[in-house]
Design a protein around this motif. Structure first.
Motif, PDB file in Angstrom:
ATOM      1  N   ASP A   1      -7.808   9.584 -13.706  1.00 37.00           N
ATOM      2  CA  ASP A   1      -7.690   8.346 -12.931  1.00 37.00           C
ATOM      3  C   ASP A   1      -6.444   8.387 -12.047  1.00 37.00           C
ATOM      4  O   ASP A   1      -5.410   8.929 -12.432  1.00 37.00           O
ATOM      5  N   LYS A   2      -6.563   7.774 -10.885  1.00 39.02           N
ATOM      6  CA  LYS A   2      -5.421   7.641  -9.982  1.00 39.02           C
ATOM      7  C   LYS A   2      -4.757   6.278 -10.226  1.00 39.02           C
ATOM      8  O   LYS A   2      -5.446   5.252 -10.265  1.00 39.02           O
TER       9      LYS A   2
ATOM     10  N   GLY B   1      -1.386  11.020  -4.743  1.00 40.40           N
ATOM     11  CA  GLY B   1      -1.017   9.896  -5.585  1.00 40.40           C
ATOM     12  C   GLY B   1      -0.661  10.392  -6.971  1.00 40.40           C
ATOM     13  O   GLY B   1      -0.520  11.598  -7.200  1.00 40.40           O
TER      14      GLY B   1
ATOM     15  N   LYS C   1       0.349  14.208  -6.673  1.00 38.80           N
ATOM     16  CA  LYS C   1      -0.210  15.046  -5.616  1.00 38.80           C
ATOM     17  C   LYS C   1       0.147  14.459  -4.261  1.00 38.80           C
ATOM     18  O   LYS C   1       0.159  13.235  -4.085  1.00 38.80           O
TER      19      LYS C   1
ATOM     20  N   PHE D   1      -1.859  10.909 -10.689  1.00 34.33           N
ATOM     21  CA  PHE D   1      -3.092  11.024 -11.458  1.00 34.33           C
ATOM     22  C   PHE D   1      -2.771  11.265 -12.937  1.00 34.33           C
ATOM     23  O   PHE D   1      -1.920  12.099 -13.270  1.00 34.33           O
TER      24      PHE D   1
ATOM     25  N   SER E   1      -1.622   2.618  -5.752  1.00 37.42           N
ATOM     26  CA  SER E   1      -0.729   3.179  -4.740  1.00 37.42           C
ATOM     27  C   SER E   1       0.670   2.583  -4.851  1.00 37.42           C
ATOM     28  O   SER E   1       0.876   1.562  -5.527  1.00 37.42           O
TER      29      SER E   1
ATOM     30  N   VAL F   1       1.518  12.039 -15.951  1.00 42.37           N
ATOM     31  CA  VAL F   1       0.790  12.080 -14.681  1.00 42.37           C
ATOM     32  C   VAL F   1       1.192  13.321 -13.898  1.00 42.37           C
ATOM     33  O   VAL F   1       2.220  13.937 -14.168  1.00 42.37           O
TER      34      VAL F   1
END
Length: 243
Positions: A33-34, A74, A68, A76, A37, A65
């Protein structure tokens, strides 16, 4: 994201980090999951971009996480590994979302099998190591050395089972209990009285697979009873101190 609370404390980045970590542990975000933002996090937490970026870097440093770059980039959520599982479960314990009972019930399913395999594989060299480990268990009661001494028998048995997957799981669970107890350091002889491994080690040395399996199960059941009492006292003290 509606469950997040505006940050008012001085160390805002640490508070954001803790809330995001809790959201991951609660399953609001799973592997792959991202996270929201930067702009969304800024709005939700009502903090600066710098605070958000520091928090995300802390999540990355904690191996929770991967960040990237690029248009599709973001933060992930990473897949769970044995190492991260140990750290994550330790956090969950102190967040009161995991108990010694759950951890030790997993050990009850795995370590009796390991003890049986270890007994089948025992030779004079292994026997010598097990005897030495038992004899040295009370060499010191000072933390963290005492944790290593009281769990050494389990580590040797895990190696003796000659199954690397079982060994990895077992060692991660043993490390987990040790890491947790290291935080609040109950008296060693209270949490793990001396001599608890004697019957187990004797059965293994005698190449008695069935006896070793039963002895390990009884040992872990007795250990669990002790852990539950110590955890209950720890939880009660934590509640008292927080009030």
């Amino acid at each position: 994201m509606n469950n997040f609370k505006p940050i008012k404390q001085v160390k805002a980045s640490e508070e954001v980090f803790q809330q995001l970590k809790a959201a991951i542990f609660d399953g609001q975000f799973v592997a792959g999951d991202k996270l929201p933002s930067e702009r969304e996090l800024i709005e939700n937490f009502q903090v600066s971009r710098t605070v958000v970026r520091e928090s995300l870097k802390a999540l990355e440093a904690s191996d929770l996480v991967v960040i990237k770059q690029g248009a599709m980039g973001g933060a992930f959520v990473k897949q769970m590994t044995f190492e991260r599982l140990t750290t994550a479960t330790e956090d969950l314990f102190f967040m009161n979302q995991m108990s010694f009972t759950e951890i030790c019930k997993a050990r009850l399913e795995i370590e009796p099998i390991i003890a049986r395999l270890a007994a089948e594989n025992c030779n004079p060299e292994y026997a010598k190591k097990l005897i030495a480990a038992c004899e040295q268990e009370s060499s010191t009661l000072a933390y963290p050395e005492t944790i290593y001494l009281r769990r050494k028998v389990h580590f040797i048995l895990a190696e003796m089972c000659e199954n690397r997957y079982l060994m990895a799981i077992s060692k991660s669970l043993i490390e987990l209990v040790g890491n947790i107890t290291q935080k609040f350091q109950p008296p060693t002889d209270d949490i793990h009285p001396p001599g608890m491994h004697s019957k187990l080690v004797q059965a293994v040395i005698n190449n008695d697979g069935e006896g070793a399996e039963k002895a390990m199960y009884r040992h872990l059941k007795d250990f669990l009873d002790i852990l539950q009492a110590i955890e209950a006292e720890y939880r009660q003290n934590s509640m008292t101190n927080s009030n």
